[in-house]
Design a protein around this motif. Sequence first.
Motif, short mmCIF file in Angstrom:
data_model
loop_
_atom_site.label_atom_id
_atom_site.label_comp_id
_atom_site.label_asym_id
_atom_site.label_seq_id
_atom_site.Cartn_x
_atom_site.Cartn_y
_atom_site.Cartn_z
N VAL A 24 0.92 -1.35 0.02
CA VAL A 24 -0.07 -0.03 0.10
C VAL A 24 0.95 1.23 -0.02
O VAL A 24 1.88 1.27 0.71
N VAL A 25 0.73 2.27 -0.87
CA VAL A 25 1.38 3.44 -1.13
C VAL A 25 0.53 4.54 -0.54
O VAL A 25 -0.43 4.83 -1.01
N ARG A 26 1.17 5.50 0.12
CA ARG A 26 0.43 6.59 0.75
C ARG A 26 -1.04 6.42 1.40
O ARG A 26 -1.84 7.29 1.42
N GLY A 27 -1.21 5.21 1.68
CA GLY A 27 -2.63 4.77 2.50
C GLY A 27 -3.72 4.72 1.44
O GLY A 27 -4.76 4.39 2.01
N VAL A 28 -3.46 4.95 0.25
CA VAL A 28 -4.77 4.73 -0.70
C VAL A 28 -4.37 3.89 -2.06
O VAL A 28 -5.24 3.28 -2.56
N THR A 29 -3.15 3.67 -2.49
CA THR A 29 -2.86 3.01 -3.67
C THR A 29 -2.37 1.62 -3.20
O THR A 29 -1.61 1.52 -2.52
N VAL A 30 -3.09 0.44 -3.77
CA VAL A 30 -2.77 -0.87 -3.69
C VAL A 30 -1.90 -1.18 -4.89
O VAL A 30 -2.14 -0.93 -5.93
N VAL A 31 -0.75 -1.88 -4.49
CA VAL A 31 0.01 -2.27 -5.57
C VAL A 31 0.23 -3.77 -5.78
O VAL A 31 0.34 -4.33 -4.77
N GLU A 39 1.65 -20.27 -16.99
CA GLU A 39 2.56 -19.88 -17.91
C GLU A 39 4.20 -19.64 -17.51
O GLU A 39 4.97 -19.31 -18.07
N GLY A 40 4.16 -19.40 -16.06
CA GLY A 40 5.37 -19.01 -15.34
C GLY A 40 5.25 -17.54 -14.79
O GLY A 40 3.85 -17.20 -14.28
N CYS A 41 6.43 -16.93 -14.23
CA CYS A 41 6.31 -15.68 -13.64
C CYS A 41 6.08 -14.56 -14.54
O CYS A 41 6.20 -14.40 -15.63
N PHE A 42 5.40 -13.63 -13.76
CA PHE A 42 4.81 -12.30 -14.19
C PHE A 42 5.81 -11.16 -13.88
O PHE A 42 6.31 -11.19 -12.88
N GLY A 43 6.03 -10.24 -14.97
CA GLY A 43 6.77 -9.12 -14.90
C GLY A 43 5.95 -8.11 -15.04
O GLY A 43 6.25 -6.95 -15.87
N ASP A 44 5.08 -7.67 -14.11
CA ASP A 44 3.90 -7.02 -14.24
C ASP A 44 3.65 -6.15 -13.11
O ASP A 44 4.11 -6.57 -11.94
N LEU A 45 2.90 -4.85 -13.18
CA LEU A 45 2.84 -4.07 -11.98
C LEU A 45 1.30 -3.52 -12.23
O LEU A 45 0.97 -2.98 -13.30
N TRP A 46 0.53 -3.73 -11.23
CA TRP A 46 -0.90 -3.18 -11.21
C TRP A 46 -1.20 -2.30 -10.11
O TRP A 46 -0.54 -2.58 -9.04
N ILE A 47 -2.07 -1.37 -10.12
CA ILE A 47 -2.30 -0.42 -9.10
C ILE A 47 -4.04 -0.27 -9.10
O ILE A 47 -4.60 -0.29 -10.08
N SER A 48 -4.49 0.05 -8.01
CA SER A 48 -5.88 0.38 -7.53
C SER A 48 -5.91 1.31 -6.78
O SER A 48 -5.21 1.43 -5.68
N GLU A 49 -6.57 2.50 -6.83
CA GLU A 49 -6.70 3.66 -5.97
C GLU A 49 -7.91 3.77 -5.46
O GLU A 49 -8.54 4.82 -5.02
N ASP A 50 -8.99 2.58 -5.58
CA ASP A 50 -10.27 2.57 -5.14
C ASP A 50 -10.52 1.28 -4.24
O ASP A 50 -11.43 0.88 -4.35
N THR A 51 -9.39 1.03 -3.36
CA THR A 51 -9.57 -0.34 -2.55
C THR A 51 -9.79 -1.46 -3.44
O THR A 51 -10.51 -2.39 -3.08
#
Length: 100
Positions: A24-31, A39-51
């Motif tokens: 959690v970044v700055r108390g509001v963004t979930v990463v 298929e194996g390991c992922f090399g991605d990054l996802w964010i949510s700013e609405d819980t």
Amino acid sequence: DGLTWRRVAVGAVWAPRAAAATAVVRGVTVVVAGGRGEEGCFGDLWISEDTGSTWSSLASSVAPPPHSGAALVCLDGSLLLMGGFDGADHNNSVWKGSLH
């Protein structure tokens, strides 16, 4: 008192995965970073700013390399991704990034 759970996203847009790293970044963004799928390991990054109701993919150029089972923490505005499995070996690498 117990904790009450409710589903906020049915079938999130990212591929099904296990062993993803989360923070959690700055108390509001979930990463959500990486993880392992069929298929194996992922090399991605996802964010949510609405819980967790909606998710956005960040460009692959800002995502760490494919990994699963790593630890992800937010410290002083930076994300630190530590250890995990890269699809071939367990490692002790540390990656640093930040969300602007």
